[in-house]
Design an enzyme around this catalytic site. Structure first.
Site, PDB file in Angstrom:
ATOM      1  N   GLY A  66      70.264 103.597 111.128  1.00 22.12           N
ATOM      2  CA  GLY A  66      71.681 103.446 111.882  1.00 22.12           C
ATOM      3  C   GLY A  66      72.220 102.405 111.533  1.00 22.12           C
ATOM      4  CB  ILE A  69      53.653 103.477 104.301  1.00 17.96           C
ATOM      5  CG1 ILE A  69      54.128 102.350 105.191  1.00 17.96           C
ATOM      6  CG2 ILE A  69      52.528 102.352 103.481  1.00 17.96           C
ATOM      7  CD1 ILE A  69      54.136 100.738 105.319  1.00 17.96           C
ATOM      8  CD  GLU A  76      62.491 103.753 110.101  1.00 16.21           C
ATOM      9  OE1 GLU A  76      62.888 105.007 109.423  1.00 16.21           O
ATOM     10  OE2 GLU A  76      62.434 102.956 110.611  1.00 16.21           O
ATOM     11  CE  LYS A  93      61.474 105.852 113.849  1.00 15.26           C
ATOM     12  NZ  LYS A  93      62.910 104.601 114.624  1.00 15.26           N
ATOM     13  CG  HIS A 129      58.969  96.481 105.698  1.00 17.71           C
ATOM     14  ND1 HIS A 129      58.235  97.291 106.698  1.00 17.71           N
ATOM     15  CD2 HIS A 129      60.326  96.328 105.345  1.00 17.71           C
ATOM     16  CE1 HIS A 129      59.562  96.659 107.748  1.00 17.71           C
ATOM     17  NE2 HIS A 129      60.320  96.405 106.670  1.00 17.71           N
ATOM     18  CD  GLU A 151      59.915  92.721 108.554  1.00 16.21           C
ATOM     19  OE1 GLU A 151      59.688  91.881 109.696  1.00 16.21           O
ATOM     20  OE2 GLU A 151      60.917  93.680 108.334  1.00 16.21           O
ATOM     21  CB  VAL A 193      65.916  98.835  97.852  1.00 17.66           C
ATOM     22  CG1 VAL A 193      65.636 101.227  98.081  1.00 17.66           C
ATOM     23  CG2 VAL A 193      65.276  99.264  99.351  1.00 17.66           C
TER      24      VAL A 193
HETATM   25 CO    CO Z   1      61.476  95.353 107.551  1.00 18.04          CO
END
Ligand code: CO
Length: 261
Positions: free
Chosen positions: A47, A87, A91, A94, A147, A178, A206
């Site tokens: 969002g 992966i 996300e 969800k 990530h 992260e 990306v």
């Molecule tokens: Co991040």
């Protein structure tokens, strides 16, 4: 006859237009070409990024819920959903939950897996990575910045490291920005190997904010700066994995094996 079959490509999204076209856009194009009998739809899950894009360019991109409503309103009955996620993390979970909730809007909803959801997927990507950086010689080292996720049922990044070592590519190291394995893990591998040069690349679809700033940024906390502070010669490749046709082809394979919910 008008189409009642749809293809929905779901991405996290990016506010970097240059990389968007070459990565998410290219994956969308390849998938649309692979499923010409399906009408193409797009959704982004972030969002924050959708709002950022809207205020910067005026472009509106659907959330998953909005895209599903749009497809239903457009008479779509059979929906194939392919995420561009790397992966099966938060996300993806969800996304699957959302599709389960709304699947009654259609006669059939099927979803493909992310790039590395199964052990064999990780092996395929480990085999692919060295071919993506032919400029990395034996004396050099390729460092890949993923990530990461705190909610993986499979230690994807550790598995990648292991697979690369086992197949003789011990001049490759994978870390995440992260989560674990982090920069310290990468640094340990670099120090052990003492390469002439490190080539840093994103292990992300990306080359967006994380690649530009956390990997290749000039600030003291970027991986580039931290490696240079250790006396390492560093070159950066600002190319998301979506730019490579061989990676995009894997998403088409995933979509072909989509599981009906
Ligand atoms: Co991040």
């Amino acid at each position: 006859m008008c189409k009642t079959k749809a293809l929905l490509v779901v991405s996290f999204g990016t506010s970097f237009p240059e990389t968007r076209e070459k990565t998410i856009g290219a994956i969308e194009d390849d998938l649309a070409a692979a499923f010409p009998d399906r009408r193409f739809y797009r959704a982004w899950t972030s969002g924050v990024i959708r709002r950022k894009l809207k205020s910067a360019t005026g472009e509106t991109i659907d959330s998953v819920a909005e895209a599903l409503a749009r497809m239903a309103a457009g008479g779509m009955r059979d929906v194939l959903v392919q995420p561009t996620h790397m992966i099966a993390g938060e996300e993806y979970e969800k996304l699957c939950q959302e599709l389960m909730q709304d699947k009654a809007m259609f006669s059939s909803v099927a979803v493909g897996t992310p790039l590395m959801a199964e052990e064999e997927d990780v092996a395929a990507v480990a085999k692919l990575l060295p071919a993506l950086c032919p400029q990395v010689g034996r004396e050099d080292m390729a460092v890949w910045m993923g990530h990461g996720s705190g909610a993986l049922r499979m230690p994807v990044y550790e598995m990648l490291n292991e697979q690369l070592q086992n197949s003789g590519f011990d001049n490759h190291a994978v870390g995440t920005v992260e989560f674990a394995p982090g920069f310290e893990d990468v640094l340990r591998r670099v120090k052990k190997r003492r390469p002439h040069r490190v080539v840093l690349s994103p292990l992300m679809v990306v080359a967006g904010d994380h690649a530009v700033n956390d990997m290749a940024g000039d600030g003291p906390d970027s991986w580039k700066s931290r490696l240079r502070a250790e006396g390492v010669d560093v070159a950066c490749v600002l190319k998301g994995l979506g730019e490579y046709a061989a990676v995009r082809a894997l998403y088409t394979v995933r979509a072909g094996k989509a599981r009906v919910l």
